[in-house]
Design an enzyme around this catalytic site. Sequence first.
Site, mmCIF file in Angstrom:
data_model
loop_
_atom_site.group_PDB
_atom_site.id
_atom_site.type_symbol
_atom_site.label_atom_id
_atom_site.label_comp_id
_atom_site.label_asym_id
_atom_site.label_seq_id
_atom_site.Cartn_x
_atom_site.Cartn_y
_atom_site.Cartn_z
ATOM 1 N N GLU A 94 34.587 -28.077 148.362
ATOM 2 C CA GLU A 94 33.515 -28.414 149.286
ATOM 3 C C GLU A 94 33.943 -29.548 150.209
ATOM 4 O O GLU A 94 34.708 -30.421 149.813
ATOM 5 C CB GLU A 94 32.268 -28.841 148.497
ATOM 6 C CG GLU A 94 31.683 -27.677 147.716
ATOM 7 C CD GLU A 94 30.506 -28.061 146.831
ATOM 8 O OE1 GLU A 94 29.590 -27.247 146.715
ATOM 9 O OE2 GLU A 94 30.497 -29.157 146.267
ATOM 10 N N CYS A 107 33.949 -35.325 155.491
ATOM 11 C CA CYS A 107 34.359 -35.823 154.180
ATOM 12 C C CYS A 107 35.193 -34.722 153.521
ATOM 13 O O CYS A 107 34.702 -33.637 153.242
ATOM 14 C CB CYS A 107 33.097 -36.147 153.378
ATOM 15 S SG CYS A 107 33.424 -36.771 151.739
ATOM 16 N N CYS A 114 38.881 -33.338 139.455
ATOM 17 C CA CYS A 114 39.561 -34.643 139.454
ATOM 18 C C CYS A 114 39.851 -35.028 138.022
ATOM 19 O O CYS A 114 39.027 -34.808 137.128
ATOM 20 C CB CYS A 114 38.685 -35.706 140.111
ATOM 21 S SG CYS A 114 39.484 -37.323 140.194
ATOM 22 N N CYS A 118 35.750 -40.583 136.084
ATOM 23 C CA CYS A 118 34.790 -41.680 136.251
ATOM 24 C C CYS A 118 33.423 -41.240 135.707
ATOM 25 O O CYS A 118 32.986 -40.106 135.957
ATOM 26 C CB CYS A 118 34.686 -42.104 137.712
ATOM 27 S SG CYS A 118 36.271 -42.639 138.379
ATOM 28 N N CYS A 121 30.508 -39.626 138.062
ATOM 29 C CA CYS A 121 30.887 -38.726 139.162
ATOM 30 C C CYS A 121 30.920 -37.268 138.689
ATOM 31 O O CYS A 121 31.580 -36.944 137.701
ATOM 32 C CB CYS A 121 32.249 -39.154 139.697
ATOM 33 S SG CYS A 121 32.939 -38.014 140.908
ATOM 34 N N GLY A 168 38.114 -34.997 144.330
ATOM 35 C CA GLY A 168 39.482 -35.336 143.972
ATOM 36 C C GLY A 168 39.906 -36.743 144.304
ATOM 37 O O GLY A 168 39.231 -37.468 145.040
ATOM 38 N N GLU A 169 41.016 -37.145 143.712
ATOM 39 C CA GLU A 169 41.611 -38.460 143.979
ATOM 40 C C GLU A 169 42.822 -38.240 144.886
ATOM 41 O O GLU A 169 43.857 -37.740 144.443
ATOM 42 C CB GLU A 169 42.019 -39.102 142.641
ATOM 43 C CG GLU A 169 42.945 -40.286 142.738
ATOM 44 C CD GLU A 169 42.484 -41.394 143.704
ATOM 45 O OE1 GLU A 169 41.290 -41.696 143.765
ATOM 46 O OE2 GLU A 169 43.361 -41.932 144.413
ATOM 47 N N SER A 222 37.667 -47.805 145.566
ATOM 48 C CA SER A 222 36.434 -47.694 144.792
ATOM 49 C C SER A 222 36.480 -48.691 143.647
ATOM 50 O O SER A 222 37.180 -48.484 142.673
ATOM 51 C CB SER A 222 36.291 -46.267 144.245
ATOM 52 O OG SER A 222 36.053 -45.377 145.313
ATOM 53 N N ASN A 298 23.723 -41.973 143.212
ATOM 54 C CA ASN A 298 22.987 -40.722 143.414
ATOM 55 C C ASN A 298 22.786 -40.058 142.070
ATOM 56 O O ASN A 298 23.752 -39.648 141.425
ATOM 57 C CB ASN A 298 23.767 -39.800 144.349
ATOM 58 C CG ASN A 298 23.794 -40.353 145.770
ATOM 59 O OD1 ASN A 298 22.762 -40.754 146.308
ATOM 60 N ND2 ASN A 298 24.971 -40.418 146.356
ATOM 61 N N CYS A 341 27.567 -38.589 148.048
ATOM 62 C CA CYS A 341 28.709 -39.072 147.265
ATOM 63 C C CYS A 341 28.578 -38.681 145.799
ATOM 64 O O CYS A 341 27.546 -38.890 145.188
ATOM 65 C CB CYS A 341 28.773 -40.593 147.293
ATOM 66 S SG CYS A 341 28.960 -41.250 148.917
HETATM 67 N N1 SAH Z 1 38.503 -40.251 144.242
HETATM 68 C C1 SAH Z 1 38.266 -41.097 145.339
HETATM 69 C C2 SAH Z 1 37.545 -40.440 146.482
HETATM 70 C C3 SAH Z 1 36.379 -39.510 146.158
HETATM 71 S S1 SAH Z 1 34.907 -40.194 145.523
HETATM 72 C C4 SAH Z 1 37.513 -42.332 144.924
HETATM 73 O O1 SAH Z 1 36.998 -42.371 143.817
HETATM 74 O O2 SAH Z 1 37.505 -43.269 145.708
HETATM 75 C C5 SAH Z 1 34.071 -40.927 146.913
HETATM 76 C C6 SAH Z 1 33.107 -42.066 146.521
HETATM 77 O O3 SAH Z 1 31.894 -41.546 145.915
HETATM 78 C C7 SAH Z 1 33.729 -43.006 145.483
HETATM 79 O O4 SAH Z 1 33.554 -44.333 145.853
HETATM 80 C C8 SAH Z 1 32.915 -42.663 144.254
HETATM 81 O O5 SAH Z 1 32.928 -43.699 143.355
HETATM 82 C C9 SAH Z 1 31.561 -42.358 144.807
HETATM 83 N N2 SAH Z 1 30.677 -41.669 143.847
HETATM 84 C C10 SAH Z 1 31.032 -40.828 142.871
HETATM 85 N N3 SAH Z 1 29.949 -40.389 142.190
HETATM 86 C C11 SAH Z 1 28.874 -40.989 142.748
HETATM 87 C C12 SAH Z 1 27.458 -40.940 142.510
HETATM 88 N N4 SAH Z 1 26.940 -40.160 141.566
HETATM 89 N N5 SAH Z 1 26.652 -41.669 143.296
HETATM 90 C C13 SAH Z 1 27.173 -42.430 144.299
HETATM 91 N N6 SAH Z 1 28.471 -42.503 144.580
HETATM 92 C C14 SAH Z 1 29.329 -41.811 143.817
HETATM 93 FE FE1 SF4 Z 2 36.504 -40.987 140.008
HETATM 94 FE FE2 SF4 Z 2 36.802 -40.405 142.633
HETATM 95 FE FE3 SF4 Z 2 37.716 -38.722 140.740
HETATM 96 FE FE4 SF4 Z 2 35.097 -38.974 141.085
HETATM 97 S S1 SF4 Z 2 36.530 -38.169 142.556
HETATM 98 S S2 SF4 Z 2 36.213 -38.951 139.102
HETATM 99 S S3 SF4 Z 2 34.921 -41.144 141.614
HETATM 100 S S4 SF4 Z 2 38.411 -40.813 141.110
#
Ligand code: SAH
Ligand code: SF4
Length: 349
Positions: A94, A107, A114, A118, A121, A168-169, A222, A298, A341
């Site tokens: 997506e 985005c 991933c 985290c 997420c 993804g990262e 992040s 979120n 996000c």
């Molecule tokens: N993997 C990378 C980029 C993708 S995530 C990273 O983690 O930076 C993009 C952003 O969305 C990150 O800052 C992540 O922590 C945030 N994010 C993930 N899950 C979320 C949620 N449920 N509510 C708000 N932000 C969230």
């Molecule tokens: Fe963590 Fe970013 Fe991967 Fe989600 S997409 S698990 S926030 S590293």
Amino acid sequence: MPNSRPNLRDLSLPEIEALFTQKGLPAFRGRQVFRWLSVAGVDSFQQMTDLPKELRRDLEREFSIALPELARQEVSRDGTRKLALRLEDGEIIECVLIPERDHYTLCVSSQVGCAMGCAFCLTGRMGFRRNLSAGEITSQVLKAQEILSSQGLDKKKPLRNLVFMGMGEPLANYEAVIKALNILLYPKGFDFSPRRVTVSTVGLVPQIRRLGQEIRVKLAVSLHAADDQIRTSLVPVNKKYPLEEIIKACKSFPLKRGWRITFEYVLLAGINDSLVQAQRLAKLLRGVPAKINLIPFNEAPSLPFKRPDDKTVLAFQEILMQAGYVATVRQSKGQDIAAACGQLRGVLS
Ligand code: SAH
Ligand code: SF4
């Protein structure tokens, strides 16, 4: 039927030039093809009108320039569009088109799923499925551009900004991401401005250093916590790369004049949203050219966290601003279509 011909979209400009030279063709033909691959709406060699017909036919036999298929498009009340793309092997990714005042931001996803896990997420929850290729990354931009131009939407708001904040990262798929970045920045191709391209990372220190040496784009980190104990409980990879090392890498990250590193901080009620945490964050970032982006969590039914109330969010922001930082609260867009996000998980429900 899966396509076994190599996809030229996965090649950088030097790689395409080398390929053409190997075949005894002039390198400029390779450059012509490379440029066509950045034009939305071009999905066959036949459309490359400045190539000899015979060459178009030869290329067609040997190579593919297939794009992912648009599996679904959802449009939010606020104009945000979530695009689900079906890749050649059937995986779904997506990406999200976000309308801003005078442009769109896309985005972009860098992996299917991933591996970082985290806690808050949804992409992390689905686990790691595979890396995207460079062409699968740039194709998201083309599909988005195609949608905007087919509806004339890009006239008022061109697609101008890219953020690697989808699934993804990005820095865990380093080679493909750097290749995609080089393709997207190429002036005679996609021609994105480096100041309008942001790579967001969970904090993979060696790759942050490498990125700084190899390309000039903006960096977002992040953070989500200002002490290691809390951070490790939310972001498991913090065990490997603790805060001190991340901050050190950020301090030596080369920035153009006026640029700052964005620190993203998801606010989770009762976990990392206290005023003490805000003060620690202010202290931690001292000496870093930083901008802080607070993201109120979120919520999702399967995630055990709550979004703090607005008062808490504003108080947290206020402490950072008093300490002299630019601190913004992200207005998550596209929530009604699960495009905000952390809500991307690549399923067509
Ligand atoms: N993997 C990378 C980029 C993708 S995530 C990273 O983690 O930076 C993009 C952003 O969305 C990150 O800052 C992540 O922590 C945030 N994010 C993930 N899950 C979320 C949620 N449920 N509510 C708000 N932000 C969230
Ligand atoms: Fe963590 Fe970013 Fe991967 Fe989600 S997409 S698990 S926030 S590293």
